[in-house]
Design a protein around this motif. Structure first.
Motif, mmCIF file in Angstrom:
data_model
loop_
_atom_site.group_PDB
_atom_site.id
_atom_site.type_symbol
_atom_site.label_atom_id
_atom_site.label_comp_id
_atom_site.label_asym_id
_atom_site.label_seq_id
_atom_site.Cartn_x
_atom_site.Cartn_y
_atom_site.Cartn_z
ATOM 1 N N GLY A 142 -0.067 -7.120 -0.071
ATOM 2 C CA GLY A 142 -0.202 -5.955 -0.942
ATOM 3 C C GLY A 142 -0.974 -6.337 -2.200
ATOM 4 O O GLY A 142 -1.826 -7.226 -2.155
ATOM 5 N N TYR A 143 -0.616 -5.709 -3.292
ATOM 6 C CA TYR A 143 -1.348 -5.966 -4.541
ATOM 7 C C TYR A 143 -0.450 -6.647 -5.568
ATOM 8 O O TYR A 143 0.746 -6.363 -5.660
ATOM 9 N N ILE A 164 2.315 1.903 -3.387
ATOM 10 C CA ILE A 164 1.281 2.439 -4.284
ATOM 11 C C ILE A 164 0.979 3.894 -3.932
ATOM 12 O O ILE A 164 0.818 4.742 -4.811
ATOM 13 N N ALA A 165 0.956 4.168 -2.635
ATOM 14 C CA ALA A 165 0.651 5.538 -2.191
ATOM 15 C C ALA A 165 1.672 6.545 -2.720
ATOM 16 O O ALA A 165 1.351 7.718 -2.938
ATOM 17 N N SER A 166 2.898 6.070 -2.933
ATOM 18 C CA SER A 166 3.952 6.984 -3.386
ATOM 19 C C SER A 166 3.809 7.349 -4.861
ATOM 20 O O SER A 166 4.520 8.214 -5.384
ATOM 21 N N LEU A 167 2.895 6.682 -5.544
ATOM 22 C CA LEU A 167 2.786 6.878 -6.988
ATOM 23 C C LEU A 167 1.992 8.117 -7.387
ATOM 24 O O LEU A 167 2.108 8.616 -8.505
ATOM 25 N N TRP A 168 1.153 8.584 -6.438
ATOM 26 C CA TRP A 168 0.221 9.673 -6.806
ATOM 27 C C TRP A 168 -0.146 10.456 -5.555
ATOM 28 O O TRP A 168 -0.436 9.868 -4.514
ATOM 29 N N PRO A 169 -0.158 11.775 -5.653
ATOM 30 C CA PRO A 169 -0.371 12.589 -4.454
ATOM 31 C C PRO A 169 -1.803 12.579 -3.915
ATOM 32 O O PRO A 169 -1.992 12.722 -2.707
ATOM 33 N N GLU A 170 -2.783 12.434 -4.768
ATOM 34 C CA GLU A 170 -4.169 12.516 -4.289
ATOM 35 C C GLU A 170 -4.687 11.144 -3.884
ATOM 36 O O GLU A 170 -4.956 10.289 -4.734
ATOM 37 N N ALA A 171 -4.837 10.958 -2.590
ATOM 38 C CA ALA A 171 -5.166 9.641 -2.043
ATOM 39 C C ALA A 171 -6.518 9.125 -2.534
ATOM 40 O O ALA A 171 -6.661 7.938 -2.842
ATOM 41 N N GLU A 213 0.836 -1.205 0.000
ATOM 42 C CA GLU A 213 0.000 0.000 0.000
ATOM 43 C C GLU A 213 0.869 1.253 0.000
ATOM 44 O O GLU A 213 0.581 2.237 -0.683
ATOM 45 N N ALA A 214 1.953 1.201 0.774
ATOM 46 C CA ALA A 214 2.833 2.371 0.877
ATOM 47 C C ALA A 214 3.488 2.668 -0.471
ATOM 48 O O ALA A 214 3.613 3.829 -0.880
#
Length: 335
Positions: A327-328, A298-305, A295-296
């Motif tokens: 994870g995925y 993936i979270a780093s890939l795009w600023p808008e959660a 998840e972390a």
DNA sequence: CACGCGTGGCC
DNA sequence: TGGCCAAGCGT
């Protein structure tokens, strides 16, 4: 599409299951014999005769037009060509067929491998659909790509265009095949409009059917010829009317190129900042590794959660991403 | 039927 | 530069 511009005088006819490969040589002769002087004076020839002669002399040498390319190769090429340019398809196609020379070969691996091999062709759902179609062909058709339009339509990811293209180009059957190029050429040359109205299955098939030659051989050739014209001459933005083989028959030219006034096809939405872009970023990350992506990460890939979550969930819904304890991952076909 | 769906090249 | 476009399909 197995219509090569090369010569093959000894080629057999289009027996069931035999690619139209052979149309090349015989079709050339037939076209010239049927209408001598067609090239020299296009005004007196049928559009189909003129375009077929032009195609035989000018067709691009594309892999799926080589003799003996096979129905599976043609099917794979058609999947890849759905909204992806020829130039980008060719290398992926060669790799794909070298790795999975038959539907059963592809069906035997998990869908994740298909998605990985699809690489950056775009619209990765098509890789999933192609894999699903390979499984269906293997389980329901003895590993042989069907030649019947209805059987083809029943396969995942195959719609009206692809079903007809496979039936016509791989098996030589006489059906109208209508793609975006065909629709544009007919809109201009026949209807005199700058561009086609939005696709309409019934109207489009009828319009193409009216132009289609009677013999299966000539029909398969013409389906390819009109597509080719739209792809390289009668292009969307700057058509090359000066070199067009049917310029003297063109209603659009005769009317002095009127602007299009009807309903335009829906404009593609901007890609930058779109969910599609975010999905693409996530898919690239999933393809890049054989382990689960956290998840972390993936979270780093795009600023808008919120948008990121929306994209991720849509990928899971599409079966392109799988939620695992770590994870995925790409779909392994086990669930 | 209109819409959403990747990626990159081109003018 | 950036909008337009590329052999569609499923919903």
């Amino acid at each position: 599409m197995n219509i090569a511009p090369s010569n093959d005088p000894a080629a057999p006819q289009d027996a069931p299951g035999v690619p139209v490969a052979t149309v090349a040589g015989t079709g050339d002769n037939a076209a010239r014999a049927a209408a001598p002087g067609a090239v020299a004076d296009s005004r007196t020839a049928d559009v189909s005769t003129t375009l077929n002669a032009w195609f035989l002399a000018n067709a691009r040498d594309l892999p799926w037009r080589r003799e003996g390319f096979g129905a599976w190769g043609i099917l794979v090429s058609e999947f890849m060509l759905q909204q992806t340019p020829v130039k980008r398809v060719i290398p992926r196609l060669q790799e794909w067929l070298a790795r999975w020379p038959t539907p059963a070969d592809l069906a035997a691996v998990p869908p994740s491998e298909a998605v990985r091999a699809w690489s950056s062709l775009g619209y990765p759902r098509r890789a999933l659909w192609l894999h699903a179609a390979a499984v269906q062909i293997t389980e329901q058709h003895g590993g042989v790509v069907p030649s019947d339009i209805d059987a083809l339509l029943a396969l995942t990811g195959i719609g009206d265009y692809t079903a007809r293209a496979v039936a016509a180009f791989a098996y030589g059957h006489r059906h109208p095949v209508v793609d975006t190029n065909t629709r544009r050429v007919i809109a201009r040359a026949v209807a005199g409009a700058g561009e086609p109205a939005p696709p309409s299955r019934g109207r489009d098939l009828e319009a193409m059917g009216a132009l289609l030659p009677g013999s299966a051989l000539e029909a398969a050739l013409f389906n390819a010829a009109i597509m080719e014209l739209g792809a390289v001459v009668c292009t969307s933005r700057s058509p090359h009317c000066d070199i067009c083989p049917i310029r003297d028959d063109c209603a659009w030219r005769a009317a002095d190129y009127p602007e299009f006034t009807g309903t335009r096809k829906t404009v593609q939405k901007k890609f930058a900042g779109s969910d599609r872009q975010v999905r693409g970023l996530i898919m690239a990350e999933l393809r890049s590794t054989h382990r689960a992506v956290t998840e972390a990460e993936i979270a780093s890939l795009w600023p808008e959660a919120a948008q990121l979550q929306r994209a991720l969930h849509s990928l899971v819904a599409d079966g392109l991403a799988v939620d695992s304890p770590d994870g995925y991952t790409l779909p392994d076909g086990m669930s």
